[in-house]
Design a protein around this motif. Sequence first.
Motif, short mmCIF file in Angstrom:
data_model
loop_
_atom_site.label_atom_id
_atom_site.label_comp_id
_atom_site.label_asym_id
_atom_site.label_seq_id
_atom_site.Cartn_x
_atom_site.Cartn_y
_atom_site.Cartn_z
N MET A 159 -10.41 115.03 -55.39
CA MET A 159 -9.63 114.06 -55.11
C MET A 159 -9.97 112.68 -54.23
SD MET A 159 -6.07 114.49 -52.87
CE MET A 159 -6.66 115.15 -51.23
N ILE A 160 -10.00 111.63 -54.74
CA ILE A 160 -10.50 110.51 -53.92
C ILE A 160 -9.45 109.53 -53.11
CG2 ILE A 160 -11.73 108.30 -54.11
CD1 ILE A 160 -13.18 109.64 -56.73
N LEU A 161 -9.32 109.59 -51.90
CA LEU A 161 -8.63 108.73 -51.01
C LEU A 161 -9.13 107.35 -50.75
CD1 LEU A 161 -7.04 111.45 -49.16
CD2 LEU A 161 -5.66 109.93 -50.50
N THR A 162 -8.49 106.36 -50.49
CA THR A 162 -8.93 104.99 -50.35
C THR A 162 -8.05 104.74 -48.99
OG1 THR A 162 -9.55 104.70 -52.65
CG2 THR A 162 -9.48 102.79 -51.03
N ASP A 163 -8.98 104.32 -47.84
CA ASP A 163 -8.37 103.42 -46.93
C ASP A 163 -8.62 101.97 -47.10
OD1 ASP A 163 -7.55 102.60 -44.50
OD2 ASP A 163 -8.62 103.93 -43.27
N THR A 164 -7.69 101.13 -47.32
CA THR A 164 -7.98 99.82 -47.94
C THR A 164 -8.01 99.00 -46.52
OG1 THR A 164 -5.53 99.61 -48.08
CG2 THR A 164 -6.71 100.37 -49.89
N HIS A 165 -7.94 99.47 -45.38
CA HIS A 165 -7.74 98.51 -44.19
C HIS A 165 -8.25 99.29 -42.81
CE1 HIS A 165 -6.39 94.68 -42.50
NE2 HIS A 165 -6.59 95.36 -41.26
N THR A 166 -9.41 99.56 -42.18
CA THR A 166 -9.77 100.20 -41.41
C THR A 166 -10.85 99.47 -40.53
OG1 THR A 166 -10.86 102.17 -40.58
CG2 THR A 166 -11.32 101.55 -42.91
N HIS A 167 -10.60 99.29 -39.39
CA HIS A 167 -11.62 98.41 -38.45
C HIS A 167 -12.66 99.49 -37.85
CE1 HIS A 167 -9.12 95.14 -38.25
NE2 HIS A 167 -7.96 95.95 -38.29
N LEU A 168 -13.70 99.98 -38.62
CA LEU A 168 -14.65 100.85 -38.45
C LEU A 168 -15.72 100.52 -37.30
CD1 LEU A 168 -15.41 101.87 -41.81
CD2 LEU A 168 -13.95 103.26 -40.47
N TYR A 169 -15.71 99.14 -37.10
CA TYR A 169 -16.53 98.70 -35.92
C TYR A 169 -16.09 98.73 -34.67
CZ TYR A 169 -13.74 94.83 -37.83
OH TYR A 169 -12.72 93.98 -38.00
N SER A 170 -14.83 99.15 -34.50
CA SER A 170 -13.84 99.09 -33.32
C SER A 170 -14.83 99.86 -32.28
CB SER A 170 -12.65 99.64 -33.50
OG SER A 170 -12.18 99.70 -32.14
N GLU A 171 -14.60 99.37 -30.99
CA GLU A 171 -15.11 99.64 -29.70
C GLU A 171 -14.71 101.11 -29.46
OE1 GLU A 171 -14.06 96.59 -29.97
OE2 GLU A 171 -15.83 95.27 -29.40
N GLU A 172 -13.42 101.40 -30.05
CA GLU A 172 -12.83 102.77 -29.76
C GLU A 172 -13.34 103.75 -30.41
OE1 GLU A 172 -8.68 103.09 -29.52
OE2 GLU A 172 -8.37 101.04 -29.34
#
Length: 256
Positions: A1-14
């Motif tokens: 199963m392949i899921l796609t996260d089409t919007h994620t701020h991976l660079y966030s300081e959090e």
Amino acid sequence: MILTDTHTHLYSEEFQNDRNEMMQRAINIGVSRFFVPSIDSTYTSKMYELEQQFPENVFLMMGLHPCYVKPETFEAELEHVETELAHRNFKAVGEIGIDLYWDKTTLDIQKTAFKHQIQLAKKYQLAINIHCRDAFDEIFDVLEGERSDDLFGIFHCFTGDIHQAQRAIDLNMKLGIGGVATFKNGKIDQFLNQIDLHHIVLETDSPYLAPVPHRGKRNESSYTILVAEKLAEIYGVSVEEIARITTENSTAIFGV
């Protein structure tokens, strides 16, 4: 199963203390495609570092977020967007749009920046990724003015009603569905099953808008599965079917 996260701020300081672990949690449950929107020029180098670190999984957008459209800097920021688009490959122009929740005084320049970036997307035959907050009428006004066969993309974090959903779809937009679909007062779960699944993509908007049962806490891309489970419940299909169709939809938009 392949899921796609089409919007994620991976660079966030959090995520600065556990970014690799957070990414691995997502990959372990099948979220293997992460589409990362731009905010402004201060995050560009962080985006490129992420892409180098996860070249098989991370795909980048370039754009100026409407909350960062400021009178003294927006022209220089748009030049940065234009320069980057001319020199390397991106999967979309985003996130762009209009936000009247935080600042109504910049509406005119927000509309200018939005329209300019739509035209850049057309120039480079890219999708757009739309940020809309308290601004559906203004967003649709700009989109109608730019309506054409080469205008397409995603209405990120869609929170409108069914009529706004249908209008967005009519403008060649997919609906980005995330944690709001799991909220008791989110409302979109009440009509989503009237929208064909082929118009839907999954997203988290992490670290924001975590789905139930993590609402109010830091969001992360592994929670894409929780959104998929909610949509499986709404549409009466398997999670695997949700994953398959929404990932195919994301490929149609981003070209990868």
